[in-house]
Scaffold this motif. Structure first.
Motif, short mmCIF file in Angstrom:
data_model
loop_
_atom_site.label_atom_id
_atom_site.label_comp_id
_atom_site.label_asym_id
_atom_site.label_seq_id
_atom_site.Cartn_x
_atom_site.Cartn_y
_atom_site.Cartn_z
N LYS A 70 0.82 -1.20 0.00
CA LYS A 70 0.00 0.00 0.00
C LYS A 70 0.86 1.26 0.00
N PRO A 71 0.43 2.32 -0.70
CA PRO A 71 1.16 3.59 -0.68
C PRO A 71 1.33 4.15 0.73
N SER A 72 0.32 3.97 1.59
CA SER A 72 0.40 4.50 2.95
C SER A 72 1.53 3.86 3.74
N GLN A 73 1.82 2.58 3.44
CA GLN A 73 2.89 1.88 4.13
C GLN A 73 4.25 2.41 3.68
N ALA A 74 4.38 2.66 2.38
CA ALA A 74 5.63 3.22 1.86
C ALA A 74 5.86 4.62 2.44
N ALA A 75 4.79 5.41 2.52
CA ALA A 75 4.89 6.77 3.07
C ALA A 75 5.32 6.71 4.54
N ARG A 76 4.76 5.77 5.28
CA ARG A 76 5.12 5.63 6.69
C ARG A 76 6.59 5.24 6.84
N ALA A 77 7.06 4.33 5.99
CA ALA A 77 8.46 3.91 6.05
C ALA A 77 9.40 5.09 5.81
N GLN A 156 -15.34 15.62 -1.24
CA GLN A 156 -14.61 14.97 -2.33
C GLN A 156 -13.21 15.56 -2.50
N LEU A 157 -13.09 16.88 -2.39
CA LEU A 157 -11.78 17.52 -2.54
C LEU A 157 -10.87 17.13 -1.38
N PHE A 158 -11.43 17.07 -0.18
CA PHE A 158 -10.65 16.65 0.99
C PHE A 158 -10.11 15.24 0.78
N ALA A 159 -10.96 14.33 0.31
CA ALA A 159 -10.55 12.94 0.10
C ALA A 159 -9.44 12.85 -0.96
N LEU A 160 -9.51 13.70 -1.99
CA LEU A 160 -8.51 13.69 -3.04
C LEU A 160 -7.14 14.12 -2.51
N PHE A 161 -7.10 15.24 -1.78
CA PHE A 161 -5.81 15.74 -1.29
C PHE A 161 -5.33 14.98 -0.05
N ASP A 162 -6.22 14.27 0.59
CA ASP A 162 -5.84 13.47 1.75
C ASP A 162 -5.06 12.22 1.34
N LEU A 163 -4.99 11.94 0.02
CA LEU A 163 -4.17 10.83 -0.46
C LEU A 163 -2.69 11.08 -0.18
N VAL A 164 -2.32 12.35 -0.07
CA VAL A 164 -0.94 12.71 0.29
C VAL A 164 -0.89 12.88 1.80
N PRO A 165 -0.01 12.17 2.50
CA PRO A 165 0.04 12.24 3.97
C PRO A 165 0.30 13.66 4.47
N GLY A 166 -0.32 13.99 5.60
CA GLY A 166 -0.05 15.27 6.25
C GLY A 166 -1.07 16.36 6.02
#
Length: 224
Positions: A70-77, A156-166
């Motif tokens: 998952k992308p979230s796991q890579a971001a966390r690493a 919808q816009l929040f969900a889109l930009f929330d794909l990037v952590p932080g």
């Protein structure tokens, strides 16, 4: 859904996923693939690990890849691993890996570079979309302005930009005189804002309507 529609491939294991799930790290030359897996498994489910070796001698170059599910796991690493690993997102396999490895190693050996990741303008991944080997000229910040010909829906816009952590907040503003969309996005770090701008400027949302994403002054020292 909109991201899925924008991809040329119907497979979820396409280049876009690869860009977000595979990280590139600097490791001791004594590490085996099992050592690498052991160090990074705490951040998520690992699909595979690989160590880059000298084609002639078979010795480790002190560089490796870790691919998460998952992308979230890579971001966390990237965020949480020890800074000595110099973890960044890896180039897709279909790009020149040897050039990427050389540039990464050269940049990381420069004594003035510090921190968990390289400055984004020095990372090969981000140099790729600038074409010229120059630093990003525009001042950066943690805050973004998003403009569209069509009005936004807050959730919808929040969900889109929330794909990037932080993501800290997403404020959709309405102009009573026009039907266009305008929003202010803020992230916890400038690094996240830079990545969001890189990924979402020009993105079609909804399909056929391209977003314009620019930096907004947030009152902080942009040289940081």
């Amino acid at each position: 859904v909109f991201i899925a529609q924008s991809r040329a491939s119907g497979s979820h294991r396409d280049v876009e996923d690869e860009e977000l799930t595979r990280i590139f790290v600097m490791i001791p030359k004594t590490y085996t693939e099992e050592d690498l897996r052991e160090k990074f498994k705490m951040y998520g489910d690992i699909e595979y690990c690989s160590i880059i070796k000298n084609k002639t001698t078979g010795e480790s170059k002190g560089l490796g890849y870790v691919r998460y599910l998952k992308p979230s796991q890579a971001a966390r690493a990237i965020e949480e691993c020890d800074r000595s690993y110099r973890a960044i997102l890896a180039e897709p396999k279909n790009k020149s890996s040897e050039s990427f490895e050389h540039d990464y190693y050269s940049n990381n050996m420069r004594p003035e570079l510090r921190g968990n990741t390289l400055p984004f303008c020095m990372q090969p991944e981000f140099c790729g979309f600038e074409k010229a080997e120059t630093r990003i000229q525009e001042p950066v910040s943690k805050r973004l302005s998003v403009v569209s010909r069509l009005p936004f829906i807050q959730e919808q816009l929040f969900a889109l930009f929330d794909l990037v952590p932080g993501l800290e907040y997403c404020d959709v503003q309405r102009d009573p005189h026009t039907n266009s969309g305008y929003a202010v996005i803020q992230y916890s770090t400038a690094a996240s804002a830079i990545y969001a701008k890189y990924k979402l400027h020009g993105f079609e949302y909804p399909p056929g309507n391209r977003l314009t994403v620019i930096f907004l002054e947030d009152g902080n020292d942009s040289s940081e």
